[in-house]
Scaffold this motif. Structure first.
Motif, PDB file in Angstrom:
ATOM      1  N   ARG A   1     -22.775  81.537  34.863  1.00 54.54           N
ATOM      2  CA  ARG A   1     -21.603  81.078  34.104  1.00 54.54           C
ATOM      3  C   ARG A   1     -22.066  80.491  32.788  1.00 54.54           C
ATOM      4  N   ILE A   2     -21.526  81.019  31.697  1.00 57.28           N
ATOM      5  CA  ILE A   2     -21.794  80.495  30.364  1.00 57.28           C
ATOM      6  C   ILE A   2     -20.646  79.571  30.005  1.00 57.28           C
TER       7      ILE A   2
ATOM      8  N   ILE B   1     -17.416  81.775  30.628  1.00 60.55           N
ATOM      9  CA  ILE B   1     -17.585  83.224  30.734  1.00 60.55           C
ATOM     10  C   ILE B   1     -18.521  83.484  31.907  1.00 60.55           C
ATOM     11  N   ASP B   2     -18.040  84.200  32.921  1.00 63.75           N
ATOM     12  CA  ASP B   2     -18.858  84.529  34.088  1.00 63.75           C
ATOM     13  C   ASP B   2     -19.447  85.931  33.926  1.00 63.75           C
ATOM     14  N   ILE B   3     -20.726  86.045  34.234  1.00 64.42           N
ATOM     15  CA  ILE B   3     -21.473  87.285  34.011  1.00 64.42           C
ATOM     16  C   ILE B   3     -22.095  87.768  35.327  1.00 64.42           C
TER      17      ILE B   3
ATOM     18  N   ILE C   1     -20.028  89.179  19.971  1.00 65.05           N
ATOM     19  CA  ILE C   1     -20.371  87.775  19.749  1.00 65.05           C
ATOM     20  C   ILE C   1     -21.809  87.607  20.232  1.00 65.05           C
ATOM     21  N   GLN C   2     -22.631  86.955  19.415  1.00 64.01           N
ATOM     22  CA  GLN C   2     -24.051  86.818  19.738  1.00 64.01           C
ATOM     23  C   GLN C   2     -24.404  85.356  19.925  1.00 64.01           C
ATOM     24  N   GLY C   3     -25.138  85.053  21.027  1.00 63.21           N
ATOM     25  CA  GLY C   3     -25.452  83.671  21.352  1.00 63.21           C
ATOM     26  C   GLY C   3     -26.922  83.443  21.635  1.00 63.21           C
ATOM     27  N   GLY C   4     -27.260  82.158  21.768  1.00 63.31           N
ATOM     28  CA  GLY C   4     -28.622  81.778  22.137  1.00 63.31           C
ATOM     29  C   GLY C   4     -29.395  81.074  21.047  1.00 63.31           C
ATOM     30  N   ASN C   5     -28.882  81.110  19.819  1.00 63.50           N
ATOM     31  CA  ASN C   5     -29.595  80.447  18.724  1.00 63.50           C
ATOM     32  C   ASN C   5     -29.371  78.937  18.822  1.00 63.50           C
ATOM     33  N   THR C   6     -30.271  78.181  18.205  1.00 64.28           N
ATOM     34  CA  THR C   6     -30.142  76.729  18.268  1.00 64.28           C
ATOM     35  C   THR C   6     -30.836  76.053  17.091  1.00 64.28           C
TER      36      THR C   6
ATOM     37  N   TYR D   1     -20.372  75.988  20.723  1.00 66.64           N
ATOM     38  CA  TYR D   1     -21.513  75.566  21.522  1.00 66.64           C
ATOM     39  C   TYR D   1     -21.527  76.212  22.907  1.00 66.64           C
ATOM     40  N   ILE D   2     -22.729  76.566  23.336  1.00 66.02           N
ATOM     41  CA  ILE D   2     -22.976  76.906  24.729  1.00 66.02           C
ATOM     42  C   ILE D   2     -23.474  75.620  25.367  1.00 66.02           C
ATOM     43  N   LYS D   3     -22.591  74.963  26.110  1.00 64.99           N
ATOM     44  CA  LYS D   3     -22.933  73.675  26.690  1.00 64.99           C
ATOM     45  C   LYS D   3     -24.044  73.832  27.738  1.00 64.99           C
ATOM     46  N   LYS D   4     -23.884  74.839  28.587  1.00 59.03           N
ATOM     47  CA  LYS D   4     -24.904  75.116  29.598  1.00 59.03           C
ATOM     48  C   LYS D   4     -24.674  76.500  30.175  1.00 59.03           C
ATOM     49  N   VAL D   5     -25.740  77.051  30.756  1.00 59.43           N
ATOM     50  CA  VAL D   5     -25.650  78.282  31.533  1.00 59.43           C
ATOM     51  C   VAL D   5     -26.184  77.951  32.908  1.00 59.43           C
TER      52      VAL D   5
END
Length: 228
Positions: free
Chosen positions: A72-73, A80-82, A118-123, A220-224
């Motif tokens: 879960r992202i 968002i569930d993957i 949509i692209q994620g993971g950067n910080t 923000y991606i709070k957590k995965v």
């Protein structure tokens, strides 16, 4: 008188001899040294520092021991569930491994292309960058012959051969297709799909962006986390 002198002499002689004997006994006794052994308190790594030389062997061993395939992202705009595909085992194992290391927590969806991805993971979080630095620096080869295509709602990793830098990306990044994008097939590895939360993907894809496709407000991606 002679008897008293003789007794006195014997007593004196035995007393002196006894003292000498005790003295010799004490001096001849070896000293026992007590050694203090310091306990090693250095934290032991659960895994090696990952690089191009050991990463494939690491995930070959890691993959069957960590069979989880749902994550879960949790974002600032919803969850968002993957479902991760078993056939793309190295990419599934990589995503599960990084999830368990909290490598995606406190990152961002940093690139949004309208009606595309949509692209994620950067910080820009220094703690996250430090944590990733301790994990390693590596790339995964593409795995594009499993029959998966870039249909709407899949998750893919923009990694490719090192001779093609444009398609190279860290395994710490991923993108989700908001529309069919079949022209990406063969270049990027599809390794899962959204099973819940496509409405969140659509909302993220609709945010205002600048000319470089960066959202004007951070997403923000709070957590995965791994889910059942």
């Amino acid at each position: 008188m002679r008897v008293l002198l003789l007794v006195g002499f014997c007593f004196l002689f035995l007393n002196c001899e006894d003292k000498q004997s005790k003295s010799k006994t004490k001096s001849n006794t070896p000293k026992t040294e007590v050694k203090v052994v310091e306990k090693d308190t250095t934290p032991q790594r659960e895994f090696p520092y990952l690089d191009k030389d050991n990463v494939m062997d690491f995930f070959l061993d890691y993959e069957p021991k960590n069979p989880e395939n749902k994550v879960r992202i949790s974002t600032s705009m919803g969850d968002i569930d993957i479902l991760l595909y078993d056939k793309t085992k190295f990419h599934r194992a990589n995503f599960i491994f990084l999830t368990k290391q909290h490598a995606f927590d406190n990152t961002q969806f940093h690139r949004v292309v309208k009606n595309f991805i949509i692209q994620g993971g950067n910080t820009d979080d220094l703690q996250v960058a430090s944590r990733r630095g301790k994990i390693g620096r590596y790339l995964l080869p593409t795995d594009t012959n499993r029959g998966y295509t870039h249909k709407r709602g899949v998750i893919s990793m923009p990694s490719s051969d090192i001779e093609n830098p444009y398609k190279l990306a860290s395994p710490y990044e991923f993108f989700i297709t908001q529309q069919n994008a079949f022209h990406l097939d063969g270049d990027f590895t599809v390794f899962g799909e959204v099973i819940k939360g496509m409405d969140v993907v659509d909302k993220i894809n609709a945010v205002d962006i600048d000319k470089a496709d960066w959202p004007l407000r951070n997403i923000y991606i709070k957590k995965v986390e791994i889910i059942e």
